[in-house]
Design a protein around this motif. Structure first.
Motif, PDB file in Angstrom:
ATOM      1  N   GLN A  17       0.707  -1.249  -0.026  1.00 42.22           N
ATOM      2  CA  GLN A  17      -0.126  -0.099   0.023  1.00 42.22           C
ATOM      3  C   GLN A  17       0.796   1.125   0.023  1.00 42.22           C
ATOM      4  O   GLN A  17       0.665   2.145  -0.700  1.00 42.22           O
ATOM      5  N   GLU A  18       1.927   1.354   0.856  1.00 42.65           N
ATOM      6  CA  GLU A  18       2.653   2.386   0.730  1.00 42.65           C
ATOM      7  C   GLU A  18       3.572   2.481  -0.386  1.00 42.65           C
ATOM      8  O   GLU A  18       3.884   3.697  -0.832  1.00 42.65           O
ATOM      9  N   LEU A  19       4.003   1.661  -0.948  1.00 46.09           N
ATOM     10  CA  LEU A  19       4.553   1.610  -2.436  1.00 46.09           C
ATOM     11  C   LEU A  19       3.849   2.303  -3.329  1.00 46.09           C
ATOM     12  O   LEU A  19       4.195   3.488  -4.019  1.00 46.09           O
ATOM     13  N   ALA A  20       2.469   1.976  -3.403  1.00 46.41           N
ATOM     14  CA  ALA A  20       1.486   2.800  -4.242  1.00 46.41           C
ATOM     15  C   ALA A  20       1.415   4.241  -4.057  1.00 46.41           C
ATOM     16  O   ALA A  20       1.344   4.990  -4.709  1.00 46.41           O
ATOM     17  N   ARG A  21       1.251   4.475  -2.672  1.00 44.02           N
ATOM     18  CA  ARG A  21       0.835   5.794  -2.172  1.00 44.02           C
ATOM     19  C   ARG A  21       1.851   6.749  -2.321  1.00 44.02           C
ATOM     20  O   ARG A  21       1.925   7.707  -2.834  1.00 44.02           O
ATOM     21  N   THR A  22       3.278   6.307  -2.092  1.00 45.65           N
ATOM     22  CA  THR A  22       4.360   7.255  -2.189  1.00 45.65           C
ATOM     23  C   THR A  22       5.102   7.393  -3.298  1.00 45.65           C
ATOM     24  O   THR A  22       5.971   8.477  -3.513  1.00 45.65           O
ATOM     25  N   GLY A  23       4.877   6.268  -4.206  1.00 45.66           N
ATOM     26  CA  GLY A  23       5.699   6.180  -5.414  1.00 45.66           C
ATOM     27  C   GLY A  23       7.132   5.679  -5.033  1.00 45.66           C
ATOM     28  O   GLY A  23       8.199   5.661  -6.194  1.00 45.66           O
ATOM     29  N   ALA A  24       7.494   4.922  -4.154  1.00 48.91           N
ATOM     30  CA  ALA A  24       8.977   4.470  -3.744  1.00 48.91           C
ATOM     31  C   ALA A  24       8.846   3.375  -4.706  1.00 48.91           C
ATOM     32  O   ALA A  24       7.920   2.642  -5.106  1.00 48.91           O
ATOM     33  N   THR A  25       9.995   2.985  -4.968  1.00 46.70           N
ATOM     34  CA  THR A  25      10.523   2.136  -6.002  1.00 46.70           C
ATOM     35  C   THR A  25      11.253   0.912  -5.467  1.00 46.70           C
ATOM     36  O   THR A  25      11.473  -0.174  -6.120  1.00 46.70           O
ATOM     37  N   TRP A  26      11.810   0.861  -4.489  1.00 50.81           N
ATOM     38  CA  TRP A  26      12.418  -0.237  -3.693  1.00 50.81           C
ATOM     39  C   TRP A  26      12.189  -0.165  -2.308  1.00 50.81           C
ATOM     40  O   TRP A  26      11.422   0.560  -1.559  1.00 50.81           O
ATOM     41  N   ILE A  27      12.703  -1.641  -1.586  1.00 49.86           N
ATOM     42  CA  ILE A  27      12.458  -1.718  -0.321  1.00 49.86           C
ATOM     43  C   ILE A  27      13.720  -1.788   0.348  1.00 49.86           C
ATOM     44  O   ILE A  27      14.461  -2.682  -0.229  1.00 49.86           O
ATOM     45  N   ALA A  28      13.841  -1.414   1.563  1.00 48.55           N
ATOM     46  CA  ALA A  28      15.287  -1.502   2.205  1.00 48.55           C
ATOM     47  C   ALA A  28      14.957  -2.170   3.801  1.00 48.55           C
ATOM     48  O   ALA A  28      13.674  -1.831   4.317  1.00 48.55           O
ATOM     49  N   THR A  29      15.598  -2.973   4.012  1.00 49.86           N
ATOM     50  CA  THR A  29      15.377  -3.615   5.478  1.00 49.86           C
ATOM     51  C   THR A  29      16.702  -3.678   6.269  1.00 49.86           C
ATOM     52  O   THR A  29      17.728  -3.293   5.615  1.00 49.86           O
ATOM     53  N   SER A  30      16.780  -4.047   7.523  1.00 50.89           N
ATOM     54  CA  SER A  30      18.190  -4.104   8.254  1.00 50.89           C
ATOM     55  C   SER A  30      18.024  -5.603   8.715  1.00 50.89           C
ATOM     56  O   SER A  30      18.994  -5.596   9.715  1.00 50.89           O
ATOM     57  N   ASP A  31      17.416  -6.571   8.427  1.00 52.18           N
ATOM     58  CA  ASP A  31      17.758  -7.843   8.937  1.00 52.18           C
ATOM     59  C   ASP A  31      17.469  -8.934   7.753  1.00 52.18           C
ATOM     60  O   ASP A  31      16.464  -8.661   7.082  1.00 52.18           O
ATOM     61  N   TYR A  32      18.188 -10.070   7.878  1.00 55.34           N
ATOM     62  CA  TYR A  32      17.661 -10.794   6.746  1.00 55.34           C
ATOM     63  C   TYR A  32      16.552 -11.523   6.863  1.00 55.34           C
ATOM     64  O   TYR A  32      16.028 -12.031   5.774  1.00 55.34           O
ATOM     65  N   ARG A  33      15.967 -11.669   7.762  1.00 50.83           N
ATOM     66  CA  ARG A  33      14.526 -12.306   7.965  1.00 50.83           C
ATOM     67  C   ARG A  33      13.503 -11.447   7.416  1.00 50.83           C
ATOM     68  O   ARG A  33      12.856 -11.766   6.506  1.00 50.83           O
ATOM     69  N   THR A  34      13.471 -10.005   7.602  1.00 52.26           N
ATOM     70  CA  THR A  34      12.554  -9.313   6.903  1.00 52.26           C
ATOM     71  C   THR A  34      13.029  -9.036   5.303  1.00 52.26           C
ATOM     72  O   THR A  34      12.121  -9.076   4.456  1.00 52.26           O
ATOM     73  N   TYR A  35      14.123  -8.971   5.045  1.00 52.89           N
ATOM     74  CA  TYR A  35      14.499  -9.049   3.808  1.00 52.89           C
ATOM     75  C   TYR A  35      14.061 -10.197   2.943  1.00 52.89           C
ATOM     76  O   TYR A  35      13.465 -10.045   1.821  1.00 52.89           O
ATOM     77  N   ALA A  36      14.128 -11.504   3.518  1.00 49.72           N
ATOM     78  CA  ALA A  36      13.719 -12.746   2.768  1.00 49.72           C
ATOM     79  C   ALA A  36      12.383 -12.743   2.691  1.00 49.72           C
ATOM     80  O   ALA A  36      12.069 -13.138   1.637  1.00 49.72           O
ATOM     81  N   MET A  37      11.607 -12.349   3.511  1.00 47.91           N
ATOM     82  CA  MET A  37      10.197 -12.280   3.665  1.00 47.91           C
ATOM     83  C   MET A  37       9.682 -11.399   2.325  1.00 47.91           C
ATOM     84  O   MET A  37       8.546 -11.563   1.778  1.00 47.91           O
ATOM     85  N   MET A  38      10.304 -10.018   2.441  1.00 50.08           N
ATOM     86  CA  MET A  38       9.790  -9.151   1.344  1.00 50.08           C
ATOM     87  C   MET A  38      10.130  -9.747  -0.100  1.00 50.08           C
ATOM     88  O   MET A  38       9.303  -9.473  -0.848  1.00 50.08           O
ATOM     89  N   ARG A  39      11.221 -10.369   0.052  1.00 50.25           N
ATOM     90  CA  ARG A  39      11.514 -10.812  -1.369  1.00 50.25           C
ATOM     91  C   ARG A  39      10.756 -12.070  -1.653  1.00 50.25           C
ATOM     92  O   ARG A  39      10.181 -12.066  -2.827  1.00 50.25           O
ATOM     93  N   TRP A  40      10.226 -12.721  -0.736  1.00 53.48           N
ATOM     94  CA  TRP A  40       9.285 -13.659  -1.081  1.00 53.48           C
ATOM     95  C   TRP A  40       7.890 -13.090  -1.330  1.00 53.48           C
ATOM     96  O   TRP A  40       7.283 -13.710  -2.499  1.00 53.48           O
ATOM     97  N   PHE A  41       7.473 -12.292  -0.701  1.00 52.29           N
ATOM     98  CA  PHE A  41       6.200 -11.885  -1.002  1.00 52.29           C
ATOM     99  C   PHE A  41       6.080 -11.020  -2.339  1.00 52.29           C
ATOM    100  O   PHE A  41       4.901 -10.825  -3.060  1.00 52.29           O
ATOM    101  N   PHE A  42       7.251 -10.201  -2.610  1.00 51.79           N
ATOM    102  CA  PHE A  42       7.243  -9.531  -3.730  1.00 51.79           C
ATOM    103  C   PHE A  42       7.624 -10.084  -5.131  1.00 51.79           C
ATOM    104  O   PHE A  42       7.145  -9.595  -6.055  1.00 51.79           O
ATOM    105  N   ARG A  43       8.176 -11.297  -4.899  1.00 51.49           N
ATOM    106  CA  ARG A  43       8.691 -12.117  -6.070  1.00 51.49           C
ATOM    107  C   ARG A  43       9.097 -11.211  -7.091  1.00 51.49           C
ATOM    108  O   ARG A  43       8.848 -11.448  -8.341  1.00 51.49           O
ATOM    109  N   GLY A  44      10.067 -10.292  -7.070  1.00 50.14           N
ATOM    110  CA  GLY A  44      10.906  -9.360  -7.854  1.00 50.14           C
ATOM    111  C   GLY A  44      10.168  -8.285  -8.550  1.00 50.14           C
ATOM    112  O   GLY A  44      10.671  -7.602  -9.392  1.00 50.14           O
ATOM    113  N   ARG A  45       8.924  -8.129  -7.931  1.00 48.84           N
ATOM    114  CA  ARG A  45       8.211  -6.813  -8.552  1.00 48.84           C
ATOM    115  C   ARG A  45       9.035  -5.713  -8.259  1.00 48.84           C
ATOM    116  O   ARG A  45       8.952  -4.627  -8.854  1.00 48.84           O
ATOM    117  N   VAL A  46       9.571  -5.438  -6.834  1.00 50.53           N
ATOM    118  CA  VAL A  46      10.440  -4.239  -6.646  1.00 50.53           C
ATOM    119  C   VAL A  46      11.657  -4.907  -6.140  1.00 50.53           C
ATOM    120  O   VAL A  46      11.704  -5.939  -5.466  1.00 50.53           O
TER     121      VAL A  46
END
Length: 501
Positions: free
Chosen positions: A370-399
């Protein structure tokens, strides 16, 4: 039970480490900082067959369980020639929670277990046939086991005892076959050596720091280790297995029986090592799992060997009865736990639930979307490998998804899409409490808070995450080793064992 594992693998969301290993499967690497590459190759095979689905990621574990049971059954068949002992060897893994259910959960161990058993099987064939060529097969499987997980190196004392204690030691020491087998193992393991030579021996240093860093004496970590063994192997299966291993070791070393020496040493040495280390180190829940199936073979063989050794009738009957109780109670426990996680609506353990503690990331991903669509952000940053892995899993290369710190984890990884990162705003998704403020304060990054999101499971809040916009800065994908963005947490504060491991 195989159907149970398939349902479990298909229905339950991936855990964070599983998603992390899935990200490895998208990279063509000879090794990774945390582990050798075999688990990534296993996942790549499963996803090639079933796509990027829960079952695709976990498919290799289901196959590995079946292969392990077949190897166990054949080991026992060749030693005992007793059909009931063979059946017991095949059923004991089903009665242990880790193997009967959690082999459907992806971890490096699910690759190490069948290869370690295959090495033991080859050495049993050697004892059976006296054919030195089985040393070559043992070397091949041993190399594949090392290519799966480093901890299987603790099987080397068992192989050494198998070679040196029986009366055949002079013949085999003078034979080329054991040495050729060792050379084959080294060649198979060479991808890890090549990668480490190219990356300053990073994965070896990573494991060495974890194993040798000074820590305080702790009865808590000792209790955690024993509790995990009872929980994952079984409250009845574990003592049955340890008692059988003790008898097998006594029989093997007293009579210099090669197979008994091999089986007992392969389990007791790593078990006692982990027991010793557990006074100062939190032993990971999967670290000892490569060894217990070898112990299950000892249980089945011991029941047949007892009357041959002149054991009393009541002791033999008691041993058989406890083995039957272990199988029946263990399988019942596995099925109850399966039903709890697949069908029940309750959360009896709160935030300490091992599955629930890593569930609910789809809620975080939905809010980030939702925030990606609202803000126009084009990428996601994280600070731990768990969050990184789950964001990659759910977005599957879209960003593109980037973990900004611990960049040592991603050495040699391909470009995640820097064209969408450099000069563009991103979203910073961080688990609270956030410890990266000082790290980012030393950069040009600007953070503006957007809100908070909770990750819940069955009505219990498991974690809270902050979502910020991140502008004015482009993360460095390959910082130098002395950069705070390069170092992994074992060198930056997790050595006290209190952080989630």
């Amino acid at each position: 039970m195989t159907i149970v594992r398939i349902v479990y693998a298909s229905v339950l969301d991936l855990r964070t480490d599983e998603a992390y290993y899935w990200t490895w499967s998208k990279e063509l690497q000879l090794c990774f900082l945390d582990h050798p590459p075999m688990i990534a190759w296993f996942i790549r095979l499963g996803t090639a067959l079933f796509g990027d689905t829960n079952l695709g990621v976990r498919f290799a574990g289901i196959v590995a369980m079946g292969a392990s049971q077949l190897l166990l059954a054949d080991i026992v068949r060749r030693v005992t020639h007793d059909a009931r002992a063979v059946m017991l060897a095949a059923l004991l893994p089903e009665a242990a929670l880790y193997y009967g259910l959690l082999m459907a959960k992806v971890a490096p161990d699910i690759a190490a277990i069948p290869f370690a058993l295959a090495m033991i099987w080859a050495l049993v064939r050697l004892a059976e046939t006296d054919d030195g060529r089985w040393w070559l097969a043992a070397g091949l499987f041993g190399g594949l086991a090392l290519l799966s997980k480093f901890t299987v190196v603790m099987l080397l004392p068992a192989v050494a005892a198998f070679l040196l204690v029986p009366g055949w030691r002079s013949r085999w020491l003078l034979s080329p076959y054991p040495w050729c087998g060792a050379l084959i193992a080294l060649v198979v393991f060479s991808p890890v050596l090549i990668w480490n030579a190219q990356h300053d021996w990073a994965s070896f240093r990573f494991q060495f720091v974890r194993a040798t860093a000074p820590r305080d004496f702790s009865l808590r970590t000792f209790g955690d280790y024993l509790g995990l063994q009872f929980g994952q192997v079984g409250f009845v299966v574990l003592p049955v297995t340890l008692s059988a291993l003790t008898l097998t070791a006594w029989r093997g070393y007293r009579k210099r029986q090669p197979v008994a020496i091999l089986l007992s040493t392969a389990v007791l040495v790593p078990f006692l090592y982990f027991l010793w280390k557990s006074f100062t180190l939190r032993i990971g829940d999967t670290w000892p799992m490569f060894m217990w199936p070898i112990g299950f073979a000892a249980v089945a063989i011991n029941i047949v060997a007892l009357p041959r050794d002149g054991a009393s009738a009541w002791f033999t009957r008691s041993t058989r009865r406890w083995a039957r109780i272990a199988v029946a109670s263990g399988i019942a426990t596995v099925l109850l736990i399966f039903l709890y996680y697949v069908a029940a609506p309750w959360n009896f353990l709160g935030r300490t639930d091992p599955i629930g503690a890593e569930a609910g990331y789809q809620q975080v991903a939905a809010r980030v979307d939702q925030e990606l669509a609202r803000t126009g952000a084009t990428w996601i940053a994280t600070s731990d490998y768990r969050t990184y892995a789950m964001m990659r899993w759910f977005f599957r290369g879209r960003v593109p998804v980037i973990q900004i710190n611990e960049r040592a984890r991603f050495m040699g990884f391909r470009d995640p899409g820097m064209g969408l990162i450099a000069g563009h705003p991103g979203l910073y998704v961080v688990r609270e409490p956030d410890g990266t403020g000082r790290l980012l304060a030393e950069t040009t990054a600007r953070r503006e808070p957007l809100g908070r999101v909770e990750r819940t499971w069955r009505g219990v809040v498991m974690d809270r995450y902050a979502i910020d916009t991140l502008t004015g800065w482009t993360p460095e994908l390959a910082p130098p080793p002395d950069s705070p963005f390069y170092q992994w947490r074992w060198l930056a504060g997790e050595l006290d064992g209190t952080a989630r491991a």
